[in-house]
Design a protein around this motif. Structure first.
Motif, mmCIF file in Angstrom:
data_model
loop_
_atom_site.group_PDB
_atom_site.id
_atom_site.type_symbol
_atom_site.label_atom_id
_atom_site.label_comp_id
_atom_site.label_asym_id
_atom_site.label_seq_id
_atom_site.Cartn_x
_atom_site.Cartn_y
_atom_site.Cartn_z
ATOM 1 N N ALA A 108 87.545 75.165 -37.319
ATOM 2 C CA ALA A 108 87.498 74.454 -38.607
ATOM 3 C C ALA A 108 88.753 73.601 -38.831
ATOM 4 N N PRO A 109 89.967 74.133 -38.663
ATOM 5 C CA PRO A 109 91.142 73.260 -38.806
ATOM 6 C C PRO A 109 91.229 72.197 -37.710
ATOM 7 N N LEU A 110 90.798 72.545 -36.489
ATOM 8 C CA LEU A 110 90.797 71.561 -35.418
ATOM 9 C C LEU A 110 89.853 70.405 -35.749
ATOM 10 N N GLY A 111 88.689 70.722 -36.289
ATOM 11 C CA GLY A 111 87.752 69.683 -36.695
ATOM 12 C C GLY A 111 88.306 68.819 -37.811
ATOM 13 N N PHE A 112 89.033 69.435 -38.753
ATOM 14 C CA PHE A 112 89.651 68.660 -39.833
ATOM 15 C C PHE A 112 90.696 67.696 -39.279
ATOM 16 N N CYS A 113 91.562 68.193 -38.397
ATOM 17 C CA CYS A 113 92.616 67.332 -37.824
ATOM 18 C C CYS A 113 92.018 66.196 -37.010
ATOM 19 N N CYS A 114 91.015 66.486 -36.205
ATOM 20 C CA CYS A 114 90.376 65.427 -35.421
ATOM 21 C C CYS A 114 89.640 64.443 -36.322
ATOM 22 N N GLY A 115 89.065 64.925 -37.412
ATOM 23 C CA GLY A 115 88.406 64.038 -38.359
ATOM 24 C C GLY A 115 89.384 63.106 -39.050
ATOM 25 N N MET A 151 102.004 61.138 -44.871
ATOM 26 C CA MET A 151 101.429 62.444 -44.588
ATOM 27 C C MET A 151 101.775 63.451 -45.689
ATOM 28 N N LEU A 152 103.028 63.455 -46.118
ATOM 29 C CA LEU A 152 103.446 64.407 -47.142
ATOM 30 C C LEU A 152 102.824 64.104 -48.501
ATOM 31 N N LEU A 153 102.565 62.839 -48.783
ATOM 32 C CA LEU A 153 101.986 62.480 -50.072
ATOM 33 C C LEU A 153 100.470 62.624 -50.108
ATOM 34 N N PHE A 154 99.800 62.140 -49.064
ATOM 35 C CA PHE A 154 98.345 62.068 -49.123
ATOM 36 C C PHE A 154 97.620 63.230 -48.467
ATOM 37 N N ALA A 155 98.255 63.954 -47.568
ATOM 38 C CA ALA A 155 97.574 65.070 -46.902
ATOM 39 C C ALA A 155 97.125 66.151 -47.887
ATOM 40 N N PRO A 156 97.965 66.573 -48.844
ATOM 41 C CA PRO A 156 97.460 67.560 -49.801
ATOM 42 C C PRO A 156 96.339 67.012 -50.680
ATOM 43 N N LEU A 157 96.421 65.727 -51.018
ATOM 44 C CA LEU A 157 95.361 65.151 -51.845
ATOM 45 C C LEU A 157 94.044 65.053 -51.086
ATOM 46 N N MET A 158 94.123 64.716 -49.814
ATOM 47 C CA MET A 158 92.921 64.599 -49.002
ATOM 48 C C MET A 158 92.486 65.970 -48.482
ATOM 49 N N GLY A 159 93.447 66.834 -48.212
ATOM 50 C CA GLY A 159 93.126 68.134 -47.643
ATOM 51 C C GLY A 159 92.493 69.097 -48.629
ATOM 52 N N PRO A 176 90.265 68.695 -51.276
ATOM 53 C CA PRO A 176 88.800 68.657 -51.371
ATOM 54 C C PRO A 176 88.117 68.924 -50.037
ATOM 55 N N ALA A 177 88.766 68.571 -48.933
ATOM 56 C CA ALA A 177 88.176 68.847 -47.624
ATOM 57 C C ALA A 177 88.134 70.345 -47.357
ATOM 58 N N ILE A 178 89.189 71.053 -47.726
ATOM 59 C CA ILE A 178 89.212 72.504 -47.527
ATOM 60 C C ILE A 178 88.137 73.178 -48.371
ATOM 61 N N VAL A 179 87.968 72.728 -49.601
ATOM 62 C CA VAL A 179 86.919 73.291 -50.457
ATOM 63 C C VAL A 179 85.546 73.039 -49.846
ATOM 64 N N ALA A 180 85.315 71.815 -49.356
ATOM 65 C CA ALA A 180 84.020 71.489 -48.743
ATOM 66 C C ALA A 180 83.776 72.317 -47.487
ATOM 67 N N VAL A 181 84.804 72.526 -46.669
ATOM 68 C CA VAL A 181 84.655 73.330 -45.452
ATOM 69 C C VAL A 181 84.394 74.789 -45.812
ATOM 70 N N LEU A 182 85.090 75.302 -46.816
ATOM 71 C CA LEU A 182 84.844 76.689 -47.234
ATOM 72 C C LEU A 182 83.422 76.873 -47.754
ATOM 73 N N ILE A 183 82.920 75.906 -48.512
ATOM 74 C CA ILE A 183 81.536 75.984 -48.994
ATOM 75 C C ILE A 183 80.573 75.961 -47.814
ATOM 76 N N ALA A 184 80.828 75.080 -46.845
ATOM 77 C CA ALA A 184 79.964 75.007 -45.670
ATOM 78 C C ALA A 184 80.005 76.310 -44.873
ATOM 79 N N GLU A 185 81.180 76.910 -44.761
ATOM 80 C CA GLU A 185 81.293 78.167 -44.015
ATOM 81 C C GLU A 185 80.625 79.314 -44.766
ATOM 82 N N MET A 186 80.791 79.370 -46.089
ATOM 83 C CA MET A 186 80.215 80.486 -46.855
ATOM 84 C C MET A 186 78.690 80.439 -46.865
ATOM 85 N N PHE A 187 78.130 79.238 -46.976
ATOM 86 C CA PHE A 187 76.684 79.111 -47.096
ATOM 87 C C PHE A 187 76.022 78.629 -45.809
#
Length: 159
Positions: free
Chosen positions: A17-24, A65-73, A75-86
């Motif tokens: 999951a984190p590898l897919g996020f980084c490659c994305g 990276m320091l400014l935008f990674a948390p902003l982009m990361g 919602p992406a983490i929430v979406a990945v967690l939803i995909a993993e849970m369901f």
């Protein structure tokens, strides 16, 4: 034996999951680089003073990276967690989640921001490519749903 299989699958999910996020993220930035290269001539892409440009770009890349990674990361983490849970394995879900995660920091940037002038369709396309890249690496096998179903089926056959 089945518990070992579930733990191995969970460990694989924690890696992919984190590898897919980084490659994305990399795929999305590559698309934006290709789009922005069309707006510049060859002289601005390859200046004579490469040493200073390399230093400036590394500082700017770290700042971005320091400014935008948390902003982009976030919602992406929430979406990945939803995909993993369901166990959501749809490429449409991952592409839409990537587009939404990419649009978040772009929409929060002030109007006086003097960075590259990307339009909303370019940002959405980069997020779409990033989401599809994540789906190819990790999203096609989201969740542990198939293991739970297999465990339930094997338990029914024994009893």
């Amino acid at each position: 034996m089945n518990a070992d299989r579930v733990l191995a699958r969970l460990a694989a999910r924690l890696i992919f999951a984190p590898l897919g996020f980084c490659c994305g993220v990399v795929a999305g930035f590559v698309l934006l680089a290709l789009v922005s290269a069309e707006h510049f001539d060859a002289m601005s892409l390859f200046p004579e003073d490469v040493m200073i440009l390399g230093y400036d770009l590394s500082v700017n890349a770290l700042t971005v990276m320091l400014l935008f990674a948390p902003l982009m990361g976030a919602p992406a983490i929430v979406a990945v967690l939803i995909a993993e849970m369901f166990s959501i394995r749809s490429w449409i879900y991952h592409a839409a989640a990537g587009a939404g995660a990419a649009l978040m920091p772009w929409s929060l940037a002030p109007t006086s921001f003097e960075g590259p002038a990307f339009t909303a369709p370019e940002i959405l396309a980069a997020g779409f490519v990033g989401g599809l890249t994540h789906w190819l690496i990790a999203g096609r096998r989201s969740g542990l749903g198939d293991l739970e179903t297999a465990a339930a089926d094997s338990g029914d056959k024994r009893g």
